[in-house]
Design a protein around this motif. Structure first.
Motif, short mmCIF file in Angstrom:
data_model
loop_
_atom_site.label_atom_id
_atom_site.label_comp_id
_atom_site.label_asym_id
_atom_site.label_seq_id
_atom_site.Cartn_x
_atom_site.Cartn_y
_atom_site.Cartn_z
N GLU A 103 0.82 -1.21 0.00
CA GLU A 103 0.00 0.00 0.00
C GLU A 103 0.85 1.26 0.00
N ASN A 104 1.91 1.25 0.78
CA ASN A 104 2.81 2.42 0.84
C ASN A 104 3.46 2.68 -0.53
N PHE A 105 3.81 1.59 -1.20
CA PHE A 105 4.43 1.70 -2.52
C PHE A 105 3.47 2.36 -3.52
N ALA A 109 1.22 10.33 -2.75
CA ALA A 109 1.16 11.58 -1.99
C ALA A 109 2.29 11.71 -0.98
N HIS A 110 2.94 10.60 -0.64
CA HIS A 110 3.99 10.69 0.38
C HIS A 110 5.35 11.12 -0.19
N PHE A 111 5.49 11.16 -1.51
CA PHE A 111 6.79 11.46 -2.12
C PHE A 111 7.46 12.73 -1.58
N VAL A 114 8.30 12.20 2.36
CA VAL A 114 9.18 11.11 2.80
C VAL A 114 10.45 11.06 1.95
N HIS A 115 10.30 11.29 0.65
CA HIS A 115 11.46 11.24 -0.26
C HIS A 115 11.79 12.65 -0.74
N THR A 116 11.91 13.55 0.23
CA THR A 116 12.10 14.97 -0.06
C THR A 116 13.34 15.20 -0.93
N GLN A 231 13.93 5.04 3.53
CA GLN A 231 13.08 6.16 3.95
C GLN A 231 11.66 5.67 4.21
N ASP A 232 11.20 4.73 3.39
CA ASP A 232 9.86 4.18 3.58
C ASP A 232 9.77 3.34 4.85
N ARG A 233 10.87 2.66 5.16
CA ARG A 233 10.81 1.71 6.26
C ARG A 233 10.42 2.38 7.58
FE LIG Z 1 8.06 5.66 -0.57
#
Ligand SMILES: [Fe+2]
Length: 281
Positions: A103-105, A109-111, A114-116, A231-233
């Protein structure tokens, strides 16, 4: 777990190229398993109780199942396309539900948050309208026409570009992402996430890529993807509830989460509930 349809699915259980190094001990849905190569170099998967499990090798990984798979593993046609580089990123262990990892993958919207400055950047946080559907013939979830501004979309990208994405969920714990390929505008780069469910709240994530990129070294390609996933972890391990709620209303969906809503609906429809939370607690 008995009766759970996820039992009959294929899951990644290791890298095929690592079998030469000896027996690989791991787990699948709570069962201890050993992955090894026989005298012919073919992969063999066996439980600690001595049961031999179904096995196949695809996309650089060994796949197995505790049940009786009724169909072949999904295909990724790009895996047979000449000129691509195939990247086995290796494994990242995450203390979260395997369904949460997928789901996170899927969540665009999190880019920026989280992956600034890599996959996203403020103030470019708006997710434009895109299309989500459950394709009945393929029995897959698809999100298409996803567009997002990225400062560095890929290792081969220099400078920011608006990247287009397609997401595909062909099995409950796998997702395939297609994204704009900077060196070849007519092709898509493929980034897949193969998730091995170790337990309902623990998984090994095996990212795999099929890219058009003749420039970047393999080490840099792997490192780029590992950086993103680490970063996702930290986000994944802090999500509450740990299991993925399948009932609407347990988490408030936003427009950017349309893919997640479709994914949850598809899981529920198939009784894919290993790692899912079915009632509010
Ligand atoms: Fe991610």
């Amino acid at each position: 777990m008995a009766g759970n349809a996820m039992l009959n699915e294929w899951y990644p259980v290791g890298l095929f190229s690592h079998l030469a190094m000896g027996v690989y001990k791991t787990a699948l849905m709570g069962e201890k398993i050993a992955v090894s190569a026989d005298a012919n170099g073919d992969a063999v998967v066996i439980t600690s109780a001595g049961r031999i499990l179904p096995v196949l090798v695809r996309f650089g990984h060994v796949w197995s199942s505790l049940g009786e798979p009724t169909k072949d593993l999904f295909s990724i046609p790009e895996a047979d396309q000449p000129g691509r580089r195939f990247v086995e990123v290796g494994v990242v262990r995450v203390r979260c539900s395997p369904l949460r990892a997928v789901e996170n993958f899927l969540d665009i919207a999190h880019f920026p948050f989280v992956h600034t400055d890599i996959l996203g950047a403020e103030p470019h946080t708006e997710v434009q309208n895109y299309k989500v559907e459950i394709r009945d013939v393929e029995d897959e979830v698809w999100a298409t026409q996803v567009k997002f501004y990225q400062p560095q979309a890929a290792k081969s990208a220099s400078g920011g570009i608006t990247t287009e994405y397609m997401y595909r969920v062909p099995s409950p714990t796998c997702s395939v992402l297609y994204k704009t390929c900077p060196p070849r505008p007519t092709e898509w780069d493929v980034i897949a996430l193969f998730v091995q469910p170790l337990a309902e709240d623990l998984c090994d994530v095996w990212p795999w890529m099929a890219l058009f990129d003749d420039e970047t070294s393999m080490t840099d390609l792997i490192h780029f993807q590992q950086t993103i996933f680490l970063q996702d972890r930290s986000i994944l391990e802090n999500q509450i509830p740990h299991l993925l709620p399948l009932d609407p209303g347990m988490e408030i969906p936003t427009r950017a989460d349309m893919t997640s809503v479709a994914y949850r609906r598809w899981l529920k429809r198939h009784n894919y509930t290993y790692g899912a939370q079915l009632v509010a607690q």
